[in-house]
Design a protein around this motif. Structure first.
Motif, PDB file in Angstrom:
ATOM      1  N   GLY A  21      31.903 -43.399  94.975  1.00 13.73           N
ATOM      2  CA  GLY A  21      31.122 -43.658  94.559  1.00 13.73           C
ATOM      3  C   GLY A  21      30.562 -42.631  94.358  1.00 13.73           C
ATOM      4  N   ALA A  22      31.082 -41.236  94.795  1.00 14.91           N
ATOM      5  CA  ALA A  22      30.269 -40.073  94.995  1.00 14.91           C
ATOM      6  C   ALA A  22      30.402 -39.294  93.606  1.00 14.91           C
ATOM      7  N   GLY A  23      31.265 -40.307  92.277  1.00 14.23           N
ATOM      8  CA  GLY A  23      30.747 -39.879  91.125  1.00 14.23           C
ATOM      9  C   GLY A  23      32.249 -39.043  90.784  1.00 14.23           C
ATOM     10  N   LYS A  24      33.534 -38.282  91.362  1.00 14.08           N
ATOM     11  CA  LYS A  24      34.036 -37.809  91.035  1.00 14.08           C
ATOM     12  C   LYS A  24      34.994 -37.853  89.779  1.00 14.08           C
ATOM     13  N   ASP A  25      35.164 -39.548  89.683  1.00 15.99           N
ATOM     14  CA  ASP A  25      35.969 -39.221  88.347  1.00 15.99           C
ATOM     15  C   ASP A  25      34.729 -38.971  86.574  1.00 15.99           C
ATOM     16  N   THR A  26      33.299 -39.502  87.078  1.00 10.98           N
ATOM     17  CA  THR A  26      32.977 -38.694  85.781  1.00 10.98           C
ATOM     18  C   THR A  26      32.896 -37.329  86.064  1.00 10.98           C
ATOM     19  N   LEU A  27      32.522 -36.255  87.135  1.00 10.21           N
ATOM     20  CA  LEU A  27      32.714 -34.848  87.303  1.00 10.21           C
ATOM     21  C   LEU A  27      33.818 -34.465  86.435  1.00 10.21           C
ATOM     22  N   ILE A  28      34.984 -35.143  86.880  1.00  9.32           N
ATOM     23  CA  ILE A  28      36.225 -34.657  86.630  1.00  9.32           C
ATOM     24  C   ILE A  28      36.696 -34.942  85.079  1.00  9.32           C
ATOM     25  N   ASP A  29      35.982 -36.087  84.434  1.00 13.00           N
ATOM     26  CA  ASP A  29      35.181 -36.216  82.890  1.00 13.00           C
ATOM     27  C   ASP A  29      34.893 -35.496  82.368  1.00 13.00           C
ATOM     28  N   ALA A  30      33.566 -35.417  82.456  1.00 15.65           N
ATOM     29  CA  ALA A  30      32.644 -34.224  82.326  1.00 15.65           C
ATOM     30  C   ALA A  30      33.102 -32.388  81.848  1.00 15.65           C
ATOM     31  N   ALA A  31      34.055 -32.251  82.951  1.00 19.13           N
ATOM     32  CA  ALA A  31      34.522 -31.124  83.387  1.00 19.13           C
ATOM     33  C   ALA A  31      35.609 -30.694  81.944  1.00 19.13           C
ATOM     34  N   ARG A  32      36.551 -31.263  82.253  1.00 18.35           N
ATOM     35  CA  ARG A  32      37.610 -31.724  81.048  1.00 18.35           C
ATOM     36  C   ARG A  32      37.045 -31.536  79.527  1.00 18.35           C
ATOM     37  N   ALA A  33      36.110 -32.382  79.291  1.00 17.58           N
ATOM     38  CA  ALA A  33      35.313 -31.969  78.283  1.00 17.58           C
ATOM     39  C   ALA A  33      34.916 -30.388  77.449  1.00 17.58           C
ATOM     40  N   ARG A  34      34.378 -30.073  78.426  1.00 21.91           N
ATOM     41  CA  ARG A  34      34.060 -28.732  78.889  1.00 21.91           C
ATOM     42  C   ARG A  34      35.314 -27.895  78.736  1.00 21.91           C
ATOM     43  N   LEU A  35      36.051 -28.532  79.028  1.00 22.59           N
ATOM     44  CA  LEU A  35      37.458 -26.983  79.441  1.00 22.59           C
ATOM     45  C   LEU A  35      38.596 -27.648  78.348  1.00 22.59           C
ATOM     46  N   GLU A  36      37.989 -28.779  77.177  1.00 20.15           N
ATOM     47  CA  GLU A  36      38.965 -29.016  76.182  1.00 20.15           C
ATOM     48  C   GLU A  36      40.295 -28.002  75.535  1.00 20.15           C
ATOM     49  N   GLY A  37      41.190 -27.728  75.114  1.00 23.15           N
ATOM     50  CA  GLY A  37      41.980 -26.928  74.663  1.00 23.15           C
ATOM     51  C   GLY A  37      42.176 -25.567  75.697  1.00 23.15           C
ATOM     52  N   HIS A  38      41.949 -25.640  76.410  1.00 21.17           N
ATOM     53  CA  HIS A  38      42.121 -24.471  77.691  1.00 21.17           C
ATOM     54  C   HIS A  38      43.712 -24.459  78.016  1.00 21.17           C
ATOM     55  N   PRO A  39      44.160 -23.337  77.981  1.00 20.16           N
ATOM     56  CA  PRO A  39      45.785 -24.001  77.691  1.00 20.16           C
ATOM     57  C   PRO A  39      46.507 -23.389  79.247  1.00 20.16           C
ATOM     58  N   ARG A  40      45.678 -23.025  80.204  1.00 17.70           N
ATOM     59  CA  ARG A  40      46.350 -22.813  81.233  1.00 17.70           C
ATOM     60  C   ARG A  40      45.544 -23.706  82.091  1.00 17.70           C
TER      61      ARG A  40
END
Length: 186
Positions: A21-40
């Motif tokens: 319930g701390a929101g790990k998946d939510t933060l991971i999803d938000a970070a994924r959206a910000r870093l989309e397309g990063h090759p590494r």
């Protein structure tokens, strides 16, 4: 695939850990959206012996399938009456020098530390009342199960590389996580 005694790297594995319930998946999803397309940068999809549910997009395996595949997983653990794993693709990405982000478990950190050459830990927390609301909103557990999850507070066996108290917007926490991932990958 590497053998069980091999240390996997040189890429960095960033395990995002913290209480339910701390929101790990939510933060991971938000970070994924910000870093989309990063090759590494790669975001691992956990494999779980539970049907897909609200708040977590994961691969689903039966307990029998999980047991048969367990030797091939980069990392696996049991918690909450379920089995969880990071697939063998995680090891391949790390061997290629990529940065991999995954939702992990505090209990598996000693094993992960021995298994991966470059492990970083992001500890996500939130006050119990916020966690209780989030757990109830998922709709996966009965009230008694939620109370049991809230009562557990396993300590980290290490100082985290980053701590996020997830009480703001998902965008704020996701930005902080994405910035950390970008620094690690640079």
């Amino acid at each position: 695939m590497t053998g069980a005694a091999d240390v996997i790297g040189p890429g960095a594995l960033i395990l995002v850990v913290g209480p339910s319930g701390a929101g790990k998946d939510t933060l991971i999803d938000a970070a994924r959206a910000r870093l989309e397309g990063h090759p590494r940068i790669r975001f691992a999809r956990r494999l779980v012996t539970r049907p897909a549910g609200a708040g977590e997009a994961h691969g689903t395996l039966s307990p029998e399938e999980f047991a048969a595949l367990r030797p091939r997983f980069a990392l696996s653990w049991d918690a909450h009456g379920l089995s969880y794993a990071l697939g063998e693709e995680v090891a391949q990405w790390l061997l290629s020098g990529e940065t991999v982000i995954a939702n992990g478990s505090r209990a598996t950190l000693p094993l992960a530390r021995a298994r991966f050459s470059r492990l970083l830990v992001v500890h996500v927390t939130a006050p119990p009342e916020i966690r209780a609301r989030r757990l109830a909103a998922r709709g996966r557990e009965a009230e008694g199960d939620i109370l049991e999850r809230l009562s557990r507070a396993p300590a980290l066996d290490t100082v985290p590389d980053m701590e996020i108290e997830n009480v703001g917007t998902p965008e704020d926490g996701g930005r902080r996580l994405a910035d950390f991932i970008a620094r690690v990958t640079a």
